[in-house]
Design a protein around this motif. Structure first.
Motif, PDB file in Angstrom:
ATOM      1  N   ALA A   1       2.498  -0.578   0.557  1.00  0.00           N
ATOM      2  CA  ALA A   1       3.059   0.482   0.970  1.00  0.00           C
ATOM      3  C   ALA A   1       2.618   1.115   2.224  1.00  0.00           C
TER       4      ALA A   1
ATOM      5  N   ARG B   1      -1.458   2.986  -3.511  1.00  0.00           N
ATOM      6  CA  ARG B   1       0.133   2.332  -3.164  1.00  0.00           C
ATOM      7  C   ARG B   1      -0.078   1.249  -2.021  1.00  0.00           C
TER       8      ARG B   1
ATOM      9  N   TYR C   1       1.331  -2.071  -3.463  1.00  0.00           N
ATOM     10  CA  TYR C   1       2.728  -2.300  -3.111  1.00  0.00           C
ATOM     11  C   TYR C   1       2.843  -2.943  -1.660  1.00  0.00           C
TER      12      TYR C   1
ATOM     13  N   LYS D   1       7.556  -4.631  -7.918  1.00  0.00           N
ATOM     14  CA  LYS D   1       7.047  -4.049  -9.196  1.00  0.00           C
ATOM     15  C   LYS D   1       7.489  -2.755  -9.422  1.00  0.00           C
TER      16      LYS D   1
ATOM     17  N   HIS E   1       9.656  -1.842  -3.996  1.00  0.00           N
ATOM     18  CA  HIS E   1       8.891  -2.984  -4.313  1.00  0.00           C
ATOM     19  C   HIS E   1       9.390  -3.692  -5.446  1.00  0.00           C
TER      20      HIS E   1
END
Ligand SMILES: Cc1ncc(COP(=O)(O)O)c(C=O)c1O
Length: 439
Positions: free
Chosen positions: A334, A328, A332, A175, A173
């Motif tokens: 995720a 997460r 993200y 970030k 990601h």
């Protein structure tokens, strides 16, 4: 079931079935028999992180043996998971520790790690933290020119490592891409001659150079490129003893995602490292500092469904955990595999969103997942949660943290973090704020 019950160590679950990767539920291989997970959930309550010692050890050994004929050492990035019991296991396998804060340094020291096994990559460190790190005699890796100057002024005649911004980044990601041109981390390439001159003027030996391009690297070529950048820069440093290439080795989170080909990577990297050693003629060691790859697949977050809620277009499985325990997905976007371990293997499937119990609409752990038909009281296993799960957990909404259970190499269950009751959580908060309780 002891939802907020006392912790009891070393209890072997009698109905446990052999561990293995054979169980396929909802397409995701669960690394522990689901019956065993349910037994743990019933005994210890949920939400609970579960870690597998055997798998952590296997993964450490895989890394240690990856470059058999090269001077390569491995550090474990404890930011991924700093439970001291897991750190002990990893240290026992021969890894050192990579740290990114003074507190992490202290943690390593307090669990008995030798200073020379602790690598501290500072990030906007204070003067007090710098002095503390020097007192602790750990390897200090400095990430800005101004901090290097402050270090040289304060500790002339000493030594350190420096973090370089290689201008190549990667990561699962944006970030967590840490090496790109705009990254806040590391000393700029065009500042290196100034850095070296300042260190020389103060007789500070730059013994190490380091870069870390990101976490969950998608393209191995980017890591290989970074390795080349650092190998090329090595000749600038007269006192060089080691080069640290950082961490970032990815793990597959989706069941159809290919695994990072470690052996192929090692093969390609070895060629470059061997050529470098041949040309260099001085003894330089190499380091890597992965976190996720070691502990990620060895952790499961176990949660219970409290509510099944049909909201029209979506049906939510409402759980007793949330982004306060596994950030997460919210941070993200995720993906984590989620498996209903209570449902029979031949259950009908439906599409669900898995929601947390935090008062935020972004508190969604999984979206549009085809899963076994689920009901209130079922247990869900959120997979690959061993890295950046518990270490990123918070007390948001004043909720207690999960418990942590280790399935030991011998097959015992050991509580390695006790769950606090809601009363304890609130009492501790009031105590920390210095507030005198009225009731
Ligand atoms: C400096 C540094 N080293 C190592 C790591 C470990 O990364 P990973 O867990 O992806 O291996 C990180 C994580 O971002 C990091 O910031």
């Amino acid at each position: 079931m002891c939802k907020f019950g006392a912790v009891e160590n070393n209890v072997q679950i009698t109905n446990s079935i052999a561990e293995g990767f054979s169980q396929i539920t909802d397409m995701h291989p669960v690394p522990v028999d689901p019956d065993r997970l349910i037994a743990i959930a019933q005994k210890w309550g949920t939400p609970t992180y579960i870690y597998l010692e055997k798998l952590i050890r296997e993964r450490c050994r895989k890394l240690i043996n990856l470059f058999p004929d090269l001077p390569v050492s491995w550090l474990y990035a404890i930011k991924a998971n700093d439970n001291p019991h897991l750190m002990d296991i990893i240290a026992d396998e021969g890894l050192g520790f990579d740290t990114v804060s003074y507190e992490e340094v202290l943690l390593c020291r307090k669990i008995g790690a030798e200073p020379h096994h602790i690598f501290y990559t500072e990030n906007n460190m204070t003067d007090a933290e710098m002095k503390g790190a020097v007192e602790q005699q750990v390897i200090l890796n400095i990430g800005s020119l101004s901090r290097l100057e402050a270090f040289c002024d304060t500790f002339p005649g000493s030594s350190c490592s420096i973090r370089i911004k290689p201008d190549i980044g990667d990561g699962h990601h944006a970030k967590v891409d840490t090496g790109n041109e705009d990254s806040k981390f590391g000393i700029r390439l065009d500042q290196l001659s100034e850095a070296i001159a300042y260190a020389e003027k103060n007789r500070v030996a730059i013994k190490g150079i380091h870069a870390h391009i990101g976490s969950g690297i998608r393209e191995p070529e980017n890591l290989l490129y970074e390795i080349n950048v650092l190998l090329d820069l090595a000749r600038l440093f007269n006192d060089l003893e080691f080069i640290n290439f950082g961490g970032g080795i990815p793990i597959p989170y989706r069941s159809d995602e290919p695994d990072f080909d470690l052996n192929r990577f090692a093969e390609l990297a070895s060629g470059r490292l061997k050529t470098f050693i041949g040309e260099e003629g001085r003894p330089i060691r190499f380091l890597f500092e992965p976190g996720r790859w070691i502990v990620g697949p060895a952790g499961i977050l176990l949660t219970q469904i409290n509510t099944v809620k049909d909201q029209g277009r979506k049906t939510f499985l409402g759980t007793d955990t949330g982004f306060n325990h596994l950030l997460r997905p919210a941070l993200y976007d995720a993906y984590h595999g989620v498996v209903n371990i209570s449902a029979p293997s031949d259950a009908e499937t439906r599409v669900y969103d898995v929601a947390g119990n935090i008062c935020e609409s972004g508190d969604i752990l999984a979206t549009d997942r085809e899963m076994s038909e689920s009901k209130t009281g079922d247990y869900l296993a959120i997979l690959d949660a061993g890295a950046y799960g518990m270490t990123m957990a918070s007390l948001y909404n004043r909720r207690a943290l999960p418990a942590e259970i280790l399935i030991t190499g011998k097959g015992f269950h050991k509580a390695i973090r006790q769950r606090k009751t809601p009363e304890q959580t609130v009492d501790e908060f009031l105590q920390d704020t210095g507030y005198s309780q009225k009731k």
